[in-house]
Design a protein around this motif. Structure first.
Motif, PDB file in Angstrom:
ATOM      1  N   THR A  11       0.790  -1.220   0.000  1.00  0.00           N
ATOM      2  CA  THR A  11       0.000   0.000   0.000  1.00  0.00           C
ATOM      3  C   THR A  11       0.820   1.267   0.000  1.00  0.00           C
ATOM      4  O   THR A  11       0.299   2.338  -0.249  1.00  0.00           O
ATOM      5  N   GLU A  67      -5.056  -1.296   6.750  1.00  0.00           N
ATOM      6  CA  GLU A  67      -5.166  -2.316   5.701  1.00  0.00           C
ATOM      7  C   GLU A  67      -6.484  -3.079   5.805  1.00  0.00           C
ATOM      8  O   GLU A  67      -7.091  -3.426   4.781  1.00  0.00           O
ATOM      9  N   LEU A  89      -2.091   4.621   5.080  1.00  0.00           N
ATOM     10  CA  LEU A  89      -1.356   3.459   4.594  1.00  0.00           C
ATOM     11  C   LEU A  89       0.101   3.811   4.322  1.00  0.00           C
ATOM     12  O   LEU A  89       1.017   3.075   4.703  1.00  0.00           O
TER      13      LEU A  89
END
Length: 223
Positions: A11, A67, A89
């Protein structure tokens, strides 16, 4: 020290993929390869304990939360929510990556100068070890606010390069350089011991740099 499974953080490059997050494992705080007080007098046990068990642990916890939320909104196709989660993220993923590297870059038996091919590469690309050290110190001192100073490897030209990154931005995701040595210049890395005198912290940290670890990263980066 127990080995911590390396988990890809897909990410932090701002473009997470369903195939990666769909089979994600929870990230965990890696054990240190030394005691909290092992780097004294250069880095105090109190700093290491707070830095590792509080600050790094918070990045890990918040990354897992972000996440999980991202996977949830991804399956719903909620693009707006996906975009809104990107800063969390990137920040927490970068914090986890950077600190995981940082702990291994340090050692109670560190300091001195690197040997072998890493030393030769440093001489080739910076003129001498002392010049590289001076430049990385200067870059790290000059970071505005919180961030990192880095020695990295440029895969495209096979050269070592220096760079700084703000906040917890990961070096590879920001500059494309493969991280070899990171110096944390967030205040939580030094303030309890060195107050606001960042240069004193940077002078001290060279006494605990684990050049064997940096050299190992260099060999791996060249492959």
């Amino acid at each position: 020290m127990k080995r911590v499974k390396q988990i890809q953080i897909c990410t932090v490059n701002m473009a997470p993929a369903l195939s990666c997050l769909g089979s994600r494992h929870k990230h965990s705080l890696p054990d240190l390869p030394y005691d909290y007080g092992a780097l004294e007098p250069h880095i105090s046990a109190e700093i290491m304990q707070l830095h590792h068990s509080k600050h790094h642990a918070t990045y890990v916890n918040n990354l897992n939360i972000a996440e999980e939320k991202y996977l949830e909104v991804l399956t719903k196709g909620d693009v707006t929510a996906q975009v809104s989660l990107q800063p969390a993220l990137r920040f927490n993923g970068g914090g986890h990556i950077n600190h995981t590297i940082f702990w291994t870059n340090l050692s109670p038996s560190g300091g001195g100068e690197p040997q072998g091919e890493l030393n030769e590469a440093i001489k080739r690309d910076f003129g001498s070890f002392e010049k590289m050290k001076e430049k990385l110190t200067s870059i790290s001192v000059g970071v505005q606010g919180s961030g990192w100073g880095w020695l990295g490897f440029n895969k495209e030209n096979g050269r070592l390069q220096l760079a700084s990154c703000p906040n917890q931005d990961p070096l590879q995701g920001t500059t494309g350089l493969i991280p070899l040595l990171g110096i944390d210049v967030w205040e939580h890395a030094y303030y309890l011991q060195y107050k606001n005198v960042r240069p004193d912290y940077l002078k001290a940290i060279w006494n605990v740099i684990n050049w064997e670890n940096v050299a190992e990263r260099y060999r791996a980066a060249k492959k």
